[in-house]
Design an enzyme around this catalytic site. Structure first.
Site, mmCIF file in Angstrom:
data_model
loop_
_atom_site.group_PDB
_atom_site.id
_atom_site.type_symbol
_atom_site.label_atom_id
_atom_site.label_comp_id
_atom_site.label_asym_id
_atom_site.label_seq_id
_atom_site.Cartn_x
_atom_site.Cartn_y
_atom_site.Cartn_z
ATOM 1 N N LYS A 1 0.855 -1.196 0.000
ATOM 2 C CA LYS A 1 0.000 0.000 0.000
ATOM 3 C C LYS A 1 0.885 1.237 0.000
ATOM 4 O O LYS A 1 1.811 1.349 0.797
ATOM 5 C CB LYS A 1 -0.906 -0.011 1.235
ATOM 6 C CG LYS A 1 -1.786 1.230 1.388
ATOM 7 C CD LYS A 1 -2.602 1.159 2.668
ATOM 8 C CE LYS A 1 -3.329 2.473 2.948
ATOM 9 N NZ LYS A 1 -4.061 2.447 4.229
ATOM 10 N N ASP B 1 -2.661 10.241 3.950
ATOM 11 C CA ASP B 1 -4.075 9.878 3.994
ATOM 12 C C ASP B 1 -4.815 10.832 4.919
ATOM 13 O O ASP B 1 -4.726 10.734 6.141
ATOM 14 C CB ASP B 1 -4.243 8.438 4.482
ATOM 15 C CG ASP B 1 -5.705 8.045 4.619
ATOM 16 O OD1 ASP B 1 -6.558 8.706 3.993
ATOM 17 O OD2 ASP B 1 -5.981 7.077 5.354
ATOM 18 N N LYS C 1 -10.266 12.380 8.756
ATOM 19 C CA LYS C 1 -9.866 11.880 10.073
ATOM 20 C C LYS C 1 -9.980 13.018 11.086
ATOM 21 O O LYS C 1 -9.310 14.049 10.958
ATOM 22 C CB LYS C 1 -8.427 11.365 10.030
ATOM 23 C CG LYS C 1 -8.229 10.151 9.118
ATOM 24 C CD LYS C 1 -6.770 9.739 9.056
ATOM 25 C CE LYS C 1 -6.555 8.599 8.072
ATOM 26 N NZ LYS C 1 -7.157 7.332 8.523
ATOM 27 N N ASP D 1 1.243 5.902 6.095
ATOM 28 C CA ASP D 1 0.263 5.056 5.406
ATOM 29 C C ASP D 1 0.834 4.436 4.132
ATOM 30 O O ASP D 1 0.138 3.724 3.422
ATOM 31 C CB ASP D 1 -1.003 5.854 5.085
ATOM 32 C CG ASP D 1 -2.256 4.991 5.175
ATOM 33 O OD1 ASP D 1 -2.197 3.939 5.838
ATOM 34 O OD2 ASP D 1 -3.283 5.363 4.594
ATOM 35 N N ASP E 1 -12.380 6.992 3.782
ATOM 36 C CA ASP E 1 -11.205 6.702 4.608
ATOM 37 C C ASP E 1 -10.858 5.216 4.614
ATOM 38 O O ASP E 1 -9.917 4.796 5.282
ATOM 39 C CB ASP E 1 -11.418 7.196 6.046
ATOM 40 C CG ASP E 1 -10.124 7.266 6.836
ATOM 41 O OD1 ASP E 1 -9.058 7.364 6.203
ATOM 42 O OD2 ASP E 1 -10.177 7.231 8.079
ATOM 43 N N GLU F 1 -9.630 3.769 1.974
ATOM 44 C CA GLU F 1 -9.102 3.963 0.620
ATOM 45 C C GLU F 1 -7.983 3.008 0.259
ATOM 46 O O GLU F 1 -7.767 2.707 -0.918
ATOM 47 C CB GLU F 1 -8.618 5.415 0.464
ATOM 48 C CG GLU F 1 -7.201 5.692 0.952
ATOM 49 C CD GLU F 1 -6.979 5.386 2.433
ATOM 50 O OE1 GLU F 1 -5.846 4.989 2.784
ATOM 51 O OE2 GLU F 1 -7.904 5.551 3.241
ATOM 52 N N ARG G 1 -7.574 -0.162 0.583
ATOM 53 C CA ARG G 1 -8.032 -1.386 -0.076
ATOM 54 C C ARG G 1 -8.447 -1.113 -1.526
ATOM 55 O O ARG G 1 -8.359 -1.998 -2.371
ATOM 56 C CB ARG G 1 -9.190 -2.001 0.722
ATOM 57 C CG ARG G 1 -10.440 -1.173 0.789
ATOM 58 C CD ARG G 1 -11.374 -1.571 1.910
ATOM 59 N NE ARG G 1 -10.804 -1.272 3.213
ATOM 60 C CZ ARG G 1 -11.395 -1.564 4.373
ATOM 61 N NH1 ARG G 1 -12.577 -2.177 4.367
ATOM 62 N NH2 ARG G 1 -10.834 -1.250 5.509
#
Length: 576
Positions: free
Chosen positions: A344, A349, A356, A369, A429, A431, A433
């Protein structure tokens, strides 16, 4: 005769004022699909200092990482008497059983007894006064002016589990930095029960702990001290070419771990998706005999119909998406196994429109992230040096940011992935995946036999397993066994969690094939079930949720988690 090897800790991500390398590229049509790939074919750029990369616009905040020379440590494995060694620090790793004393409060262990006799009983006295019992995490160090060793210390190994030897190296590195020591020796109080293979792995673990423990990321400080450590003697664990080879392997793995740490530590205003792609291309340049690089831009990803990935990237037009694909092919011999490592790569993020907010959201840490991609690229750097035979490895990262803008995806939008499956976005959020979905389809299209993906995917996994353990998910018992065994050698903690198929009910959409998140309950499981929808049934696949161990709150820095396990797994597959 001592086995001696000079190990250096290379680094990366130093932004120089001007570009210090040239890169020649060409457009080449692929045989498998109608797009042009930007393929690196020149190896003309290389920098002996920490990495140089170019950015097309001024870095936000005018932050430029400092240029720092790589650290070099000379390791020597010797069969020497501890009492005769001379240097700055002599550290002895002790098991709890080694601390047994007789009725006169003298050590029973022969090595400790001899050393304590030379020190006039000070070692036994200090261990009693400080209640040192040899437990993991305990240490005591004496300053001894006038003797061969300026300092003598005991470091606890507890019951002698494999991870404790890496901790020994880390503890000695910390002591060396604190005292500005340049020459260090490390020995064990008990070596009689160790086999030849155990001695090799123990020496390797100590060296790895010493190397990663010595490393300190100072690129973003206005002032920093250079590490003082120059040489480390490992006493009593053997010597010769076999051990030298093992130390070389340890160096190569550690360079990947350190590279991974630096990628995660770098802030999002410095490490953009484009810069991450440049880092990948540099790996291909350094190891051009075995690694090639393909970087796809947004238009090329559109041709591959990567709607899920591009949906996430759509809001970050200032820092556009870059799809990274490195391919390792062994220099000689037949390829028996094809593997893919997918990471990933969210360089930041924000959460998107589901931004968030609130306590515990950790938005200020969301530079990490891309920890999965750091592990994958760190492994690529190590594999490029190790050059395992018989295995082809694809390193894949769908790099982008998850931001907020008028062009960004909204809750309720429907995305179409490259395998044709549709996804209703019920949470922007969730995202990671979405980016992994297209990356996994791409990996399967490379004709691989096995895939491991790594991602800082869910807070639910951190709640379940805490900050030190990554969760793994796979339908394959065989692959789970392989990866767990690799992690045990690497000293990284994994725990297998169930893929409960009945939980898929919560992932069903009324208007699309699926939603992208099923809510709070079993969140890490439903995330894994989502990823499974994009993996060919013929391919063995394992997902690692590393949201916990990617970052150390205590050290306020990246851990380099995942690199060592991936390298061990690849090397194991090369010999199987």
């Amino acid at each position: 005769m001592a086995a001696i090897r000079v190990l250096s800790l290379p680094s990366s991500l130093t932004l120089l004022a001007s570009t210090s390398y040239s890169c020649t590229t060409k457009l080449r049509r692929t045989s498998c699909c109608s797009l042009y790939r930007l393929t690196l074919f020149s190896s003309s750029f290389y920098c002996n200092k920490r990495m140089a990369h170019s950015i097309p616009r001024a870095t936000l905040g005018l932050t430029h990482p400092a240029q720092i020379d790589p650290l070099k440590i000379s390791f020597a494995a010797k069969e020497s008497d501890l009492a005769e060694w001379k240097g700055d620090i002599l550290a002895v790793g002790v098991l709890e059983k080694d601390m047994t004393k007789d009725e006169s409060s003298k050590f029973v262990n022969s090595i400790l007894k001899k050393l304590d006799t030379q020190l006039g009983g000070l070692l036994a006295e200090a261990s009693s006064e400080e209640d040192f019992t040899g437990k993991v995490g305990q240490s005591t160090i004496l300053r001894l002016p006038g003797l061969g060793s300026k300092r003598v210390g005991l470091v606890g190994l507890g019951k002698g589990l494999p991870a404790s030897y890496r901790s020994l190296g880390e503890a000695v590195a910390s002591a060396a930095k604190a005292s500005q020591a340049s020459n260090v020796a490390i020995a064990l109080a008990s070596t009689d029960g160790l086999s030849a293979e155990s001695k090799l792995s123990t020496a390797s673990s100590i060296a790895a702990g010493m190397m990663t423990g010595t490393f300190e990321d100072t690129r973003f400080r206005s002032e920093s001290k250079k590490p003082s450590i120059k040489s480390v003697d490992i006493l009593g664990l053997g010597s010769g070419p076999e051990l030298e080879k093992k130390l070389k392997y340890t160096e190569e793995v550690c360079t990947g771990v350190i590279f991974g740490k630096e990628l995660v530590n770098a802030p999002a205003n410095v490490l953009t998706p484009g810069v991450l792609a440049e880092e990948a291309k540099k790996i291909a340049s350094l190891y051009s005999d075995v690694i090639s690089a393909t970087i796809l831009d947004v238009e090329q990803c559109k041709e591959l119909k990567m709607g899920s990935y591009l949906g996430v990237a759509a809001a970050a037009s200032e820092n556009p998406a870059h799809f990274i694909h490195l391919c390792y092919k062994p220099p000689n011999g037949t390829v028996k196994s094809k593997l893919a490592l997918v990471g990933k790569g969210l360089t930041f993020d924000s959460g998107g429109y589901n931004i968030k907010t609130g306590p515990g959201c950790s938005i200020e840490l969301m530079k990490f992230d891309m920890g999965g991609s750091a592990a994958v690229l760190g492994a690529a750097k190590a594999i490029g040096q190790i050059k395992p035979a018989g295995v082809e490895v694809h390193f894949i990262v769908a790099a982008c940011e998850n931001m907020i803008s008028g062009t960004g995806m909204r809750p309720g939008d429907i995305l179409t992935a490259s395998n044709g499956k549709t996804i209703e976005v019920n949470n922007t959020d969730a995202e990671g995946r979405l980016t992994l979905a297209d990356a996994l389809v791409y990996a399967c299209n490379q004709g691989v036999d096995k895939i491991i993906d790594l991602a800082t995917l869910t807070g639910a996994c951190v709640v379940a397993l805490g900050p030190s353990i990554a969760g793994i998910f796979t339908p394959s018992d065989e692959l789970a066994k392989e990866v767990v065994e690799a992690s045990e050698i690497a000293g990284e903690k994994l725990w297998r969690l169930p893929m409960e198929e009945s939980y898929w009910e919560s992932m069903k959409s009324g208007v699309a094939d699926m939603v992208n998140t099923g809510g709070r309950q079993g969140g890490s499981i439903t995330a894994a079930l989502f990823l499974k929808q994009f993996v060919d049934e013929k391919v063995q696949w394992l997902h690692i949720d590393m949201a916990g161990p990617v970052w150390s709150d205590k050290k306020k820095a990246a851990t380099g988690f995942g690199v060592s396990t991936l390298v061990e797994w690849v090397v194991k597959n090369s010999s199987s």
